[in-house]
Design a protein around this motif. Structure first.
Motif, PDB file in Angstrom:
ATOM      1  N   LYS A  39     -49.057 135.512 -18.081  1.00 56.55           N
ATOM      2  CA  LYS A  39     -48.610 134.117 -18.059  1.00 56.55           C
ATOM      3  C   LYS A  39     -47.570 133.866 -19.130  1.00 56.55           C
TER       4      LYS A  39
ATOM      5  N   SER B 143     -44.248 135.607 -17.990  1.00 53.70           N
ATOM      6  CA  SER B 143     -43.581 134.924 -16.881  1.00 53.70           C
ATOM      7  C   SER B 143     -43.002 133.583 -17.301  1.00 53.70           C
ATOM      8  N   GLY B 144     -43.218 133.200 -18.550  1.00 55.38           N
ATOM      9  CA  GLY B 144     -42.647 131.946 -19.030  1.00 55.38           C
ATOM     10  C   GLY B 144     -43.516 130.742 -18.746  1.00 55.38           C
ATOM     11  N   PHE B 145     -44.724 130.959 -18.236  1.00 53.65           N
ATOM     12  CA  PHE B 145     -45.600 129.820 -17.948  1.00 53.65           C
ATOM     13  C   PHE B 145     -46.233 129.294 -19.230  1.00 53.65           C
ATOM     14  N   LEU B 146     -46.757 130.191 -20.048  1.00 52.39           N
ATOM     15  CA  LEU B 146     -47.367 129.782 -21.309  1.00 52.39           C
ATOM     16  C   LEU B 146     -46.472 130.165 -22.480  1.00 52.39           C
ATOM     17  N   THR B 147     -46.470 129.321 -23.488  1.00 53.97           N
ATOM     18  CA  THR B 147     -45.730 129.640 -24.706  1.00 53.97           C
ATOM     19  C   THR B 147     -46.669 130.392 -25.637  1.00 53.97           C
TER      20      THR B 147
ATOM     21  N   TYR C  73     -42.917 136.750  -9.960  1.00 52.29           N
ATOM     22  CA  TYR C  73     -44.248 136.651 -10.559  1.00 52.29           C
ATOM     23  C   TYR C  73     -45.280 136.307  -9.496  1.00 52.29           C
TER      24      TYR C  73
ATOM     25  N   PRO D 187     -48.953 135.079  -9.546  1.00 54.46           N
ATOM     26  CA  PRO D 187     -50.059 134.664 -10.406  1.00 54.46           C
ATOM     27  C   PRO D 187     -51.399 135.180  -9.879  1.00 54.46           C
TER      28      PRO D 187
END
Ligand SMILES: Nc1ncnc2c1ncn2[C@@H]1O[C@H](COP(=O)(O)OP(=O)(O)O)[C@@H](O)[C@H]1O
Ligand SMILES: [Mg+2]
Lengths: 244, 310
Positions: free
Chosen positions: B45, B48-52, B78, B80
């Motif tokens: 995650k 993929s740039g979803f979570l920092t 990506y 998920p």
């Protein structure tokens, strides 16, 4: 822009791919007419205007708009598609705005479909169609305010029922904050600026003039600010809560 | 190229990913291996740039993960975990939506949607709504949206989870077919998958990197590596005779199976077959073991767990 309209189109098509759209529109139209003709005394008043129709819109929206907005983000979070959406090259702003605009356009469509009321009043008498148009625009703006609140609150949870209840409660507070009942509660111990502040926050006070066909720039700015504020909050909430 | 530097993610007080650093190059298929809750999905995650990330960073094809991730997301495909999809859309509508989101315009979008559907055999269901599809088709739609724009980097979270053996085989074939010039990261807790697909495996447990090796290298760590297991008519007698051999390190007798472990670099197979000939045992089964991955996995992750609880 293109990314935003792409989200918007997908959402809007989504309403019609499920029974949501049809159920909502039918209930909206039935409730709107029932309130106008029975509670509003449309015929009995003997005046050719749509005041009895628009007067009930805040209360109609109070329950119907949360039913639309509750799924905006809660559903995406529950099914996990939020991860799909937000890993596409789409910014949070574009996603939030696209979804909001789709819902707003959809409510606008439901509102347009009340046109038989407008035809009726034109057949029966000679109303001021300019005021009616103004009231329609005002009503749509108010719906946008409700929707922005609902969109933000639906990002707080994965549960649509929780989102619905939260939205009804918050919208209710926004509606009634200008009523004497509420103001009397604060009167005596809270400072006057505070009283003015909360009465100014009220959807009802800002909609009152609009429903009579009087468009005041301040009321328009008010609804625009409400939408801006809650959509901004929506972006922040998503950023913070999307991981959960 | 993917370069992760001390990638860390905390959920409140809990550290799900704890200082992961690694590099992946073009052509590699990297398997994230680890027990449930190891932090595989959380790592993906973040990539993929979803979570920092809470701290640390990673760069993918030169795009940093902690800044504006838009450019980074453009070069990634990506999938998920659980392959979430918009159920009310048809397969074609959904892929067209993804194509437009990937800024493919008109005819390009049409072409890549058609090509991808053909590649994943989705044409028969192209106008069916996704919620009515079988699990195998749904997973293929998930893969289709990930590869639609022919990304340089593919991040697939448990791509074969919940599929039947035929579907698993099919999905693996697809992934292998794309591996050549791409960077592919898949996560799995299925060990055979690592052997079948990956050129490299990272074992993760409790958010930390334990081992980074090739599947072959992992197998070699097994105590069964180059051991010989046989079933004979007189196991007791055979066990004592075999343990006398200079090539033998140890003999284990489990039920009817006799496992002989070699001394380092010894030619055990020749020695064992020699002994079988000499004593005229009747051998009903004899197999040479390359190593047992599940045993290596349990050994490595179990050790980590013990460390954690002590
Ligand atoms: N949103 C979250 N909030 C709190 N803890 C989480 C959250 N997501 C995952 N975790 C925890 O982080 C750990 C790693 O989870 P995950 O990355 O999904 O593991 P894996 O994919 O390897 O099974 C687990 O212990 C999980 O419970
Ligand atoms: Mg996982």
């Amino acid at each position: 822009m293109q990314a935003m309209t792409n989200v918007l189109r997908r959402e809007l098509a989504g309403y019609f791919a499920t029974p949501v759209a049809y159920v909502f529109i039918v209930i909206f139209l039935m409730a709107a007419s029932a309130l106008t003709f029975y509670l509003g005394g449309f015929y009995e008043r003997g005046i050719a205007d749509l005041e009895p129709f628009f007067r009930f819109h805040p209360w109609l929206y109070l329950f119907l708009v949360p039913a639309i907005s509750m799924r905006l983000w809660a559903e995406e979070r529950k099914t996990g598609t939020v991860e799909l959406l937000l890993t596409l090259p789409v910014t949070l702003q574009q996603a939030v705005l696209g979804k909001f605009l789709a819902a707003w356009l959809f409510v606008g469509l439901a509102l347009l479909l009340t046109f038989p009321v407008w035809i009726t009043v034109n057949l029966l008498g000679d109303p001021d169609n300019g005021s009616i148009l103004a009231a329609y625009i005002g009503s749509w703006l108010m719906a946008g305010g409700f929707l922005a609140i609902g969109s933000c609150l639906s990002a707080l949870t994965r549960n649509q029922v929780v989102a619905f209840i939260l939205t009804v409660v918050v919208c209710f507070l926004f509606l009634v904050s200008g009523l004497p009942l509420v103001l009397n509660f604060f009167k005596g111990w809270a400072p006057q600026v505070f009283l003015d502040g909360i009465s100014n926050l009220s959807f009802l006070s800002h909609f009152a003039a609009i429903s009579k066909g009087v468009i005041d720039l301040r009321d328009l700015v008010y609804f625009a600010l409400v939408m801006g504020f809650w959509l901004l909050a929506n972006i922040i909430v998503l950023e913070l809560k999307k991981a959960d | 190229m993917i370069e992760a530097k001390s990638l860390t993610k905390q959920y409140g007080d809990f550290t799900a990913v704890d200082g992961l650093s690694f590099t992946v190059n073009e052509g590699e298929v990297l398997g994230f291996l680890g027990p449930n809750g190891a932090g595989k999905s959380t790592t993906m995650k973040m990539l993929s740039g979803f979570l920092t990330p809470s701290s640390g960073t990673a760069s993918i094809q030169g795009h940093d993960l902690t800044g504006d991730t838009l450019a980074l997301r453009r070069c990634i495909g990506y999938l998920p975990e659980g392959a979430p999809l918009y159920g009310e859309m048809t397969v074609r509508q959904f892929l067209q939506f993804v194509a437009r989101a990937r800024s493919l315009s008109g005819s390009d979008a049409k072409r890549s949607v058609a090509q991808t559907m053909q590649r994943l055999n989705l044409e028969p269901v192209s106008s069916q709504t996704i919620e009515t599809l079988s699990k195998g088709y749904k997973r293929r739609v998930g893969l289709a949206q990930a590869i639609l724009h022919d990304p340089q980097v593919l991040i697939l979270d448990e791509p074969t989870d919940g599929l039947d053996p035929n579907q698993k085989h099919e999905v693996r074939r697809l992934i292998r077919g794309m591996a050549e010039d791409k960077i592919i990261i898949i996560s799995t807790h299925i060990l055979e998958e690592v052997e079948a697909l990956c050129s490299r495996a990272m074992i993760i447990a409790e958010g930390r990197l334990l081992v980074d090796d090739t599947p072959r290298g992992l197998v070699r760590r097994s105590r069964y590596h180059n051991a010989i297991t046989l079933v004979v008519d007189h196991p007791q007698q055979a066990a004592s005779a075999l343990s006398e051999l200079p090539e033998t390190a140890r003999v284990e007798l489990k039920e009817h199976e006799l496992t002989v472990f070699p001394q380092p670099d010894a030619d055990l197979l020749a020695a064992v077959t020699g002994a079988v000939d000499m004593h005229r045992w009747t051998v009903s089964e004899l197999r040479w073991e390359s190593g047992r991955l599940d045993e290596v996995f349990r050994e490595i992750t179990g050790r980590a767990q013990q460390r954690g609880t002590v």
